[in-house]
Design an enzyme around this catalytic site. Sequence first.
Site, PDB file in Angstrom:
ATOM      1  N   MET A  65      56.052 -25.649 -33.266  1.00  0.00           N
ATOM      2  CA  MET A  65      57.830 -25.340 -32.611  1.00  0.00           C
ATOM      3  C   MET A  65      58.438 -26.615 -32.487  1.00  0.00           C
ATOM      4  O   MET A  65      58.215 -27.860 -32.584  1.00  0.00           O
ATOM      5  CB  MET A  65      56.428 -26.339 -31.659  1.00  0.00           C
ATOM      6  CG  MET A  65      55.299 -24.970 -31.127  1.00  0.00           C
ATOM      7  SD  MET A  65      53.923 -26.104 -30.138  1.00  0.00           S
ATOM      8  CE  MET A  65      53.108 -23.939 -30.245  1.00  0.00           C
ATOM      9  N   VAL A 125      47.651 -24.457 -31.364  1.00  0.00           N
ATOM     10  CA  VAL A 125      47.429 -23.146 -30.487  1.00  0.00           C
ATOM     11  C   VAL A 125      48.282 -22.651 -32.252  1.00  0.00           C
ATOM     12  O   VAL A 125      49.515 -22.781 -31.621  1.00  0.00           O
ATOM     13  CB  VAL A 125      47.935 -23.004 -29.951  1.00  0.00           C
ATOM     14  CG1 VAL A 125      49.308 -23.567 -29.506  1.00  0.00           C
ATOM     15  CG2 VAL A 125      47.491 -21.697 -29.105  1.00  0.00           C
ATOM     16  N   GLN A 179      52.593 -17.508 -27.829  1.00  0.00           N
ATOM     17  CA  GLN A 179      54.578 -17.354 -27.994  1.00  0.00           C
ATOM     18  C   GLN A 179      54.834 -18.432 -28.395  1.00  0.00           C
ATOM     19  O   GLN A 179      55.122 -18.942 -27.016  1.00  0.00           O
ATOM     20  CB  GLN A 179      54.427 -15.596 -27.234  1.00  0.00           C
ATOM     21  CG  GLN A 179      56.300 -15.772 -27.405  1.00  0.00           C
ATOM     22  CD  GLN A 179      56.604 -15.703 -28.600  1.00  0.00           C
ATOM     23  OE1 GLN A 179      57.172 -16.005 -29.581  1.00  0.00           O
ATOM     24  NE2 GLN A 179      55.483 -13.904 -29.003  1.00  0.00           N
ATOM     25  N   TYR A 180      54.966 -18.374 -29.952  1.00  0.00           N
ATOM     26  CA  TYR A 180      55.967 -19.638 -29.702  1.00  0.00           C
ATOM     27  C   TYR A 180      56.981 -19.591 -28.845  1.00  0.00           C
ATOM     28  O   TYR A 180      57.767 -20.692 -28.283  1.00  0.00           O
ATOM     29  CB  TYR A 180      56.526 -20.305 -30.510  1.00  0.00           C
ATOM     30  CG  TYR A 180      55.073 -20.391 -31.532  1.00  0.00           C
ATOM     31  CD1 TYR A 180      53.707 -21.262 -30.657  1.00  0.00           C
ATOM     32  CD2 TYR A 180      54.969 -20.519 -33.029  1.00  0.00           C
ATOM     33  CE1 TYR A 180      52.390 -21.382 -31.732  1.00  0.00           C
ATOM     34  CE2 TYR A 180      53.955 -21.601 -34.167  1.00  0.00           C
ATOM     35  CZ  TYR A 180      53.059 -21.975 -32.784  1.00  0.00           C
ATOM     36  OH  TYR A 180      51.621 -22.550 -33.121  1.00  0.00           O
ATOM     37  N   ASP A 181      58.387 -18.782 -29.769  1.00  0.00           N
ATOM     38  CA  ASP A 181      59.668 -18.287 -28.780  1.00  0.00           C
ATOM     39  C   ASP A 181      60.130 -16.938 -28.996  1.00  0.00           C
ATOM     40  O   ASP A 181      60.270 -17.198 -30.371  1.00  0.00           O
ATOM     41  CB  ASP A 181      60.585 -19.158 -29.746  1.00  0.00           C
ATOM     42  CG  ASP A 181      61.795 -19.786 -28.963  1.00  0.00           C
ATOM     43  OD1 ASP A 181      62.664 -18.294 -28.180  1.00  0.00           O
ATOM     44  OD2 ASP A 181      62.311 -20.405 -28.721  1.00  0.00           O
TER      45      ASP A 181
END
Length: 488
Positions: free
Chosen positions: A1, A243, A287-289
Site C-alpha cells: 500500500m 491482507v 481492494q487496495y485502490d
Amino acid sequence: MATLQPQHHHLLLRHRPPPPRLRLRLPTRPPRPHRLLPPARAVSAAAAASTAALEDFRRWLSSQGAVEGKAFPAAVPEGLGLVAARDLPRGEVVAEVPKKLWMDADAVAASDIGRACGGGGGLRPWVAVALLLLREVARGADSPWAPYLAILPRQTDSTIFWSEEELLEIQGTQLLSTTVGVKEYVQSEFESVEAEIINANKDLFPGTITSDDFLWAFGILRSRVFPELRGDKLALIPFADLVNHSPTITSEGSSWEIKGKGLFGREAMFSLRTSVDVKSGEQIYIQYDLDKSNAELALDYGFIESNSSRDSYTVTLEISESDPFYGDKLDIAELNGLGETAYFDIVLDEPLPSQMLTYLRLLCIGGTDAFILEALFRNSVWGHLELPLSPDNEESICQVMRDACKSALDAYQTTIQEDEEISQRENLPPRLKIAIGVRAGEKKVLQQIDDIFKQREEELDGLEYYQERRLKDLGLVGDNGEIIFWET
C-alpha cells in the site's frame, strides 16, 4: 500500500506557435545502472516465511492483544496472507491491532532514534519510519517487533527492485521514467540521512546501513501501508498488512477503521474487516485502490490487473515561455483552475478528460485567432474554447497530438501485437508479465488517442467554428447556413 506520491515523469507536449508544434520529452535513454541487491540480512524475495517464523509471529500477536482466531497468517501464492479460520460474513472484524504494535511517528518519537533526532519531527514521516524499521532490524532478537520483522519480504516485484536487464523490458514506458525518478529520490534522501543521522549515531546503527537497505525499507512502506495512512498518519500495521489485494473486490467502502478501545476509548485500535463473505480456509482479500493505474500498481506493489480501466497514459501539456502570447494564455489558464502545466490521465476505452481539448485549443492559438486572447474576451474565452475555435486551430491540435503519439509509440521496443504474442508463452517470469502488461497498456492508450484525433481530422469540414456561432448569435446566418444581408 502506497505511502507517498513521487514526482512522475510524463509525455511532455510543449507548444510554440506559430506554427503549432510540440516538443516531446520521453524516457528513451537506457536506465541508469542501479545495484538492486536486498539487504545483507535478507532472504530471497520468493521465499515465504518459515513455519517456525509464522508460529513465532502468531504467538507474538496473541501475547500483545491482537485479535486472532477468526483469521491467521499463512503461506499463500502471493507469499503471505490472511486465511479465514471459519466462515466469515461480509463486514466481520478479523483483526484488531493495538497502537503499541504499530510502527509510526509515535513509535519513532518513543525510540532511541526519536531521542537522537529531537523526536523525529524534523524528518519526513516515511523517512523517520524507514529509519525505525532499519534500526529494529539491526537489533535482531532484541527488537520488540522481532517476530514481525522476521516475516517481512526482502524484496517484492515492485519495479524499484528490478535488475537492469528487467528494466529494459519497460523501455520507453512512463513506468520506467517514474521508477528511475523514485529511486533517485530515495537515493537522495538516503544520502541526507546517512550524513546527518546514521553516521552521527553509530550506537544506534552499529552495522553498515547501505542505500540498498534504505531502498528496501522504502519498498516495505510503499507496499504495506494502507493508502489512507499517508503523511503524518503513516504507519505499518503488523498482521493487518498481510491482507492481499483482489481485483474481484470493487467495493468503494473502506475495509478498515481506527477506533478507540479500552477505558474511555483511549487506546487506538486498527480494525480490519472482511469485504465479502469468506469461507473457512479461504484467503481474505481487500481492494487496495480502485483509482491506481497498472503502472502505479507495478511500482507500489509489484503486480498488475488485466482490467482495461487500469491502463492509462499521462499527457502533460505546457504553455511555453517562448510563446508570444505566453502571458495571456497563462492568465486564462489560471482563471480557469489550471496553470502553465496541466496533466491529463487518459484511460483506455474512456473519453478524453473534459478540459483537455479546451487547454489544447488555448495552447494552439496563434495568427488570426489571437484576437480571442484580448482582455475583452478574458472572462468568456474559456467557454468559447470548449467548442472548436477555427479550422486552423482545430487542425493544429489534431496534428500535434498525432505527432506526439507517433513519437511516444516509436520509443517502445515492441509492438502491441508482439506483446500479445509474448504474453501467450508459458511460464513467463512474473516481472516479465508485469512489463508486457504495462507497456502494452500504454501503447493501446496512445493508439486510442491517435485514433481519436485522426477521426477528428476527418471531421474538420463538418464542425461549426467560433465565427459561425457568432454570426448565428447575431442572426446573420440562415437555416441553411447562408449569410443574410439587409438592404438599407
